[in-house]
Design an enzyme around this catalytic site. Structure first.
Site, PDB file in Angstrom:
ATOM      1  N   GLY A  23       6.646  -1.410  -4.172  1.00 13.97           N
ATOM      2  CA  GLY A  23       7.403  -1.399  -2.929  1.00 13.97           C
ATOM      3  C   GLY A  23       8.087  -0.051  -2.780  1.00 13.97           C
ATOM      4  O   GLY A  23       8.323   0.655  -3.777  1.00 13.97           O
ATOM      5  N   THR A  38       7.528   7.499  -6.928  1.00 10.58           N
ATOM      6  CA  THR A  38       6.517   6.590  -7.452  1.00 10.58           C
ATOM      7  C   THR A  38       6.825   6.253  -8.908  1.00 10.58           C
ATOM      8  O   THR A  38       7.375   7.078  -9.648  1.00 10.58           O
ATOM      9  CB  THR A  38       5.107   7.234  -7.319  1.00 10.58           C
ATOM     10  OG1 THR A  38       4.125   6.262  -7.662  1.00 10.58           O
ATOM     11  CG2 THR A  38       4.940   8.459  -8.210  1.00 10.58           C
ATOM     12  N   SER A  68       3.458   6.455  -3.706  1.00 13.57           N
ATOM     13  CA  SER A  68       2.018   6.626  -3.411  1.00 13.57           C
ATOM     14  C   SER A  68       1.703   6.245  -1.959  1.00 13.57           C
ATOM     15  O   SER A  68       0.639   6.589  -1.448  1.00 13.57           O
ATOM     16  CB  SER A  68       1.180   5.779  -4.372  1.00 13.57           C
ATOM     17  OG  SER A  68       1.558   4.423  -4.272  1.00 13.57           O
ATOM     18  N   GLU A  69       2.626   5.532  -1.287  1.00 15.42           N
ATOM     19  CA  GLU A  69       2.407   5.149   0.123  1.00 15.42           C
ATOM     20  C   GLU A  69       3.068   6.130   1.095  1.00 15.42           C
ATOM     21  O   GLU A  69       3.334   5.781   2.238  1.00 15.42           O
ATOM     22  CB  GLU A  69       2.934   3.731   0.376  1.00 15.42           C
ATOM     23  CG  GLU A  69       2.239   2.624  -0.380  1.00 15.42           C
ATOM     24  CD  GLU A  69       0.803   2.356   0.080  1.00 15.42           C
ATOM     25  OE1 GLU A  69       0.270   3.107   0.910  1.00 15.42           O
ATOM     26  OE2 GLU A  69       0.230   1.379  -0.438  1.00 15.42           O
ATOM     27  N   HIS A  88       8.739  -1.125   2.748  1.00 10.95           N
ATOM     28  CA  HIS A  88       7.484  -1.773   2.345  1.00 10.95           C
ATOM     29  C   HIS A  88       7.753  -2.605   1.098  1.00 10.95           C
ATOM     30  O   HIS A  88       8.165  -2.067   0.066  1.00 10.95           O
ATOM     31  CB  HIS A  88       6.408  -0.724   2.073  1.00 10.95           C
ATOM     32  CG  HIS A  88       5.211  -1.270   1.361  1.00 10.95           C
ATOM     33  ND1 HIS A  88       4.598  -2.458   1.727  1.00 10.95           N
ATOM     34  CD2 HIS A  88       4.505  -0.797   0.303  1.00 10.95           C
ATOM     35  CE1 HIS A  88       3.581  -2.681   0.917  1.00 10.95           C
ATOM     36  NE2 HIS A  88       3.512  -1.701   0.045  1.00 10.95           N
TER      37      HIS A  88
HETATM   38 ZN   LIG Z   1       2.463  -1.699  -1.753  1.00  3.09          ZN
END
Ligand SMILES: [Zn+2]
Length: 194
Positions: A23, A38, A68-69, A88
């Protein structure tokens, strides 16, 4: 701003929306975005662990790698000038129910999730494809479920985005409980009718 972001990240972790390493959360300030790093345990994050990136994804401040997002966060900010916070999570129940979540299960939910809940088909986490697909659906929605993955909520500020995460979880619970209760107590509705 960094302190506020950390407070919300830890709140989300304590409430079970984020796992230790999964998340991510970001806020926008002008032309820059502050994101969580991350692979760092959420409850132990400090202000120095957070990472500033510009709208091209270049790290402008911070020694750790961004989530990473980061592409997903960037794509959303680029398409939604009204959005200043992106959350997220990996909330299990909303993820499993996805398109089955009933927006009308709780009367107040519509006030917070007016555009409804979008669903993005499974795409590889961290990929450009996921970033673009998510941002595209979020052009007209403030919350989406990523199939087999998690939830993304946006807002004008962190409070609004985090509240939407909570409302989606409540809606998922209400949808599931209602179905289960109707099966376990099939006569209750009959009895409660006038
Ligand atoms: Zn995720």
């Amino acid at each position: 701003m960094a302190e506020e972001l950390l407070r919300y990240v830890k709140l989300l972790y304590r409430r079970g929306h984020l796992t230790l390493l999964s998340g991510n959360v970001s806020v926008r300030e002008g032309e820059f975005i502050l994101v969580t790093p991350t692979r760092r345990p959420k409850p132990f994050l400090t202000v120095d662990d957070l990472v500033w990136i510009d709208l091209e994804g270049r790290v402008t401040r911070g020694s750790l790698k961004p989530t990473s997002e980061w592409r997903m966060h960037l794509e959303i900010y680029k398409r939604r000038r009204d959005v200043n916070a992106v959350v997220h999570t990996h909330d299990v129940l909303p993820t499993v129910l996805a398109g089955r979540i009933d927006l009308s299960a709780l009367s107040e939910a519509e006030a917070y999730l007016g555009g409804g809940i979008g669903v993005v088909p499974y795409l590889k986490p961290g990929s450009v494809e996921l970033a673009k697909a998510t941002a595209s659906v979020m052009e007209s929605r403030d919350v989406v479920i990523l199939e087999r993955h998690g939830v993304v909520a946006v807002g004008g500020d962190l409070a609004e985005a985090v509240n939407r995460v909570e409302v989606v979880l409540d809606l998922a619970k209400a949808t599931l409980y209602r179905e289960v209760i109707n099966k376990v107590f099939p006569d209750v509705r009959e009895l409660s009718r006038p």
